[in-house]
Design an enzyme around this catalytic site. Structure first.
Site, PDB file in Angstrom:
ATOM      1  N   SER A 203      -5.507 -12.044  -1.439  1.00 38.57           N
ATOM      2  CA  SER A 203      -4.186 -12.825  -1.337  1.00 38.57           C
ATOM      3  C   SER A 203      -4.167 -14.183  -1.977  1.00 38.57           C
ATOM      4  CB  SER A 203      -3.580 -12.760   0.045  1.00 38.57           C
ATOM      5  OG  SER A 203      -4.584 -13.574   0.954  1.00 38.57           O
ATOM      6  N   HIS A 231      -1.183  -6.243  -1.243  1.00 41.74           N
ATOM      7  CA  HIS A 231      -0.670  -6.831  -2.548  1.00 41.74           C
ATOM      8  C   HIS A 231      -1.006  -6.261  -3.618  1.00 41.74           C
ATOM      9  CE1 HIS A 231      -0.119 -11.040  -0.783  1.00 41.74           C
ATOM     10  NE2 HIS A 231      -0.982 -10.757  -0.137  1.00 41.74           N
ATOM     11  N   LYS A 262       6.060  -6.885   1.617  1.00 45.01           N
ATOM     12  CA  LYS A 262       6.196  -7.464   0.081  1.00 45.01           C
ATOM     13  C   LYS A 262       6.829  -6.446  -1.000  1.00 45.01           C
ATOM     14  CE  LYS A 262       1.691  -9.483   1.448  1.00 45.01           C
ATOM     15  NZ  LYS A 262       2.330 -10.583   2.245  1.00 45.01           N
TER      16      LYS A 262
HETATM   17  N1  PMP Z   1      -2.662  -8.536   4.572  1.00 47.82           N
HETATM   18  C1  PMP Z   1      -2.705  -9.534   3.288  1.00 47.82           C
HETATM   19  C2  PMP Z   1      -3.830  -9.355   2.623  1.00 47.82           C
HETATM   20  C3  PMP Z   1      -1.616 -10.395   3.456  1.00 47.82           C
HETATM   21  O1  PMP Z   1      -1.661 -11.130   2.469  1.00 47.82           O
HETATM   22  C4  PMP Z   1      -0.554 -10.375   4.474  1.00 47.82           C
HETATM   23  C5  PMP Z   1       0.456 -11.397   4.464  1.00 47.82           C
HETATM   24  N2  PMP Z   1       0.704 -12.305   3.665  1.00 47.82           N
HETATM   25  C6  PMP Z   1      -0.907  -9.545   5.464  1.00 47.82           C
HETATM   26  C7  PMP Z   1      -1.838  -8.475   5.641  1.00 47.82           C
HETATM   27  C8  PMP Z   1       0.196  -9.491   6.588  1.00 47.82           C
HETATM   28  O2  PMP Z   1       1.390  -8.781   6.202  1.00 47.82           O
HETATM   29  P1  PMP Z   1       2.834  -9.323   7.076  1.00 47.82           P
HETATM   30  O3  PMP Z   1       3.134 -10.672   6.275  1.00 47.82           O
HETATM   31  O4  PMP Z   1       3.627  -8.200   6.435  1.00 47.82           O
HETATM   32  O5  PMP Z   1       2.609  -9.469   8.462  1.00 47.82           O
END
Ligand code: PMP
Length: 415
Positions: A203, A231, A262
């Protein structure tokens, strides 16, 4: 207290200082850093997430935005909105209970089946959660216990680390297969169950895990493998099935986790696994028992899943934008690391310079996030930009112009 060298992390706990005092000191730190003047965080958006957004700000109203992970623009897609609205019209807004005790509706079951089918699995091979965060944290907390071991890449998402609080955890160097193999070799007889956990796409750097090698290592050493491809889905793979798809590995991974926040344009998360594990999670994972499900706007996600196959042009547009933007950033001479996804890190290194750079582009109408320690290591601060299918060529060109100007003024190019 000298605030200069401190980060958010330093305020998590200050030994001997109680909560009231800690909160007061933290507030003073926020003021000192100017976070309440230039609103770097918790900026108030006044329009929906989109390539251009209206913000509450001292520097104008309209900004070209790179903060949303709405990769295919589905938060704004008329068919997605229509499905969510129809869901609310039929069922109302909330689901009223946790799935185990009355909060599981036919639209949840439909979503579970759709997401399982999306990954080519049988209909009972998925579990949905109310966030992507809990899809990782709550599932891992029930899958791994005191006798077990999680072996995690050091760059996995915070939710994975939280999922490991009830088990043992060893961390390997980011994307370093030797470091991973060493841990696998050294822990052969010590633990009951071992699970390697990696992200498909990371991320912060937008780089991709070495999945073929990791799958092979997991098999060789008898470890389970979980891949969080939050992602990658919708962005990578011939048909948008993410980082595993083109390697032919979608059926080779024990647990695929992800988010509906996302590419799918809503909120929620999922775990894809075999049906025994799925039943186990449905009855054992604490969030399934003690936390309410999402309401019927969930039906918007069902449509978004269908659109990935029905309207592949969105992925094509995103992929074109990724290619164009990255190529031009490299020409300008900005360091964007090894990104292979729609996450673009402008790696500036120094945190003060990063915050300042971000302020300067914000003043010129570009909205992105400065990412600092502890989200990344102390010398690895960057500005993170997420591309969308909705960004137009004009918006990307204007952004490149601003970035080039600001980079020249600050001499941060790679050349
Ligand atoms: N896994 C990854 C790699 C993320 O980047 C994120 C959130 N940015 C999440 C899980 C969590 O997802 P959510 O925001 O839908 O709770």
């Amino acid at each position: 207290m000298n605030f200069d060298k401190l980060t958010f992390k330093d305020f998590e706990n200050i030994p001997g200082i109680d909560l009231a005092e800690r909160s007061k000191i933290f507030k003073a730190y926020l003021s000192y850093m100017g976070f309440d003047d230039f609103q770097s965080y918790r900026v108030v958006g006044k329009s929906g997430c989109n390539a251009e957004m209206s913000l509450e700000s001292n520097f104008g109203d309209r900004f070209i935005s790179y903060v949303s992970n709405d990769y295919l623009g589905f938060t704004q897609h008329p068919k997605v909105k229509a499905s969510a609205i129809a869901g609310i019209e039929e069922y109302g807004t909330g689901a009223g209970a946790s799935p185990l005790i009355g909060g599981f509706f036919n639209y949840h079951r439909l979503l579970e089946r759709k997401i399982a089918a999306f990954f080519g699995r049988d209909e009972d091979c998925s579990v949905i959660y109310t966030t992507g965060y809990t899809a990782n944290s709550a599932s891992l907390q029930s899958l791994l216990q005191k006798e077990d071991l999680a072996i995690v890449d050091m760059a996995v998402h915070a939710s994975v680390h939280e999922g490991c609080i009830l088990t043992n955890k060893k961390t390997f160097l980011h994307n370093d297969l030797e470091s991973l193999e060493r841990i696998l070799q050294n822990t052969m007889e010590t633990y009951r169950t071992r699970m390697i956990v990696v992200d498909g796409v990371y991320s912060q750097d937008g780089d991709v895990a070495h999945l073929a090698e990791i799958v092979a290592l997991a098999k060789r050493y008898g470890a389970y493998l979980m891949v969080d491809d939050a992602h990658g889905i919708g962005v990578l793979g011939r048909t948008g099935r993410g980082a595993l798809e083109d390697l032919g590995l979608l059926s080779e991974v024990d647990f695929i986790t992800g988010t509906f926040s996302k590419t799918f344009g809503a909120i929620g998360g999922y775990v894809i696994c075999n049906s025994e594990n799925a039943y186990f999670l449905k009855f054992q994972s604490r969030q399934q028992i003690f936390s309410a499900t999402a309401g019927a706007a969930t039906l918007g996600i069902v449509k978004a899943i269908e659109l990935i196959d029905e309207e592949p042009q969105w992925k094509q547009r995103l992929n074109d934008n990724m290619f164009y933007f990255k190529q031009n950033l490299r020409t300008i001479g900005l360091d964007i690391g090894n990104t292979e996804s729609a996450i673009i890190p402008l790696k500036l290194g120094d945190p003060v310079r990063t915050v300042d750079f971000n302020k300067q582009i914000f003043r010129q109408g570009i909205y992105a996030n400065a990412i600092l320690y502890p989200a990344v290591s102390k010398k690895d601060a960057r500005i993170r930009m997420s591309l969308s299918a909705l960004h137009t060529r004009e918006q990307l060109d204007r952004t490149l112009e601003v970035l080039e100007d600001v980079a020249k003024m600050n001499v941060v190019t790679d050349r």
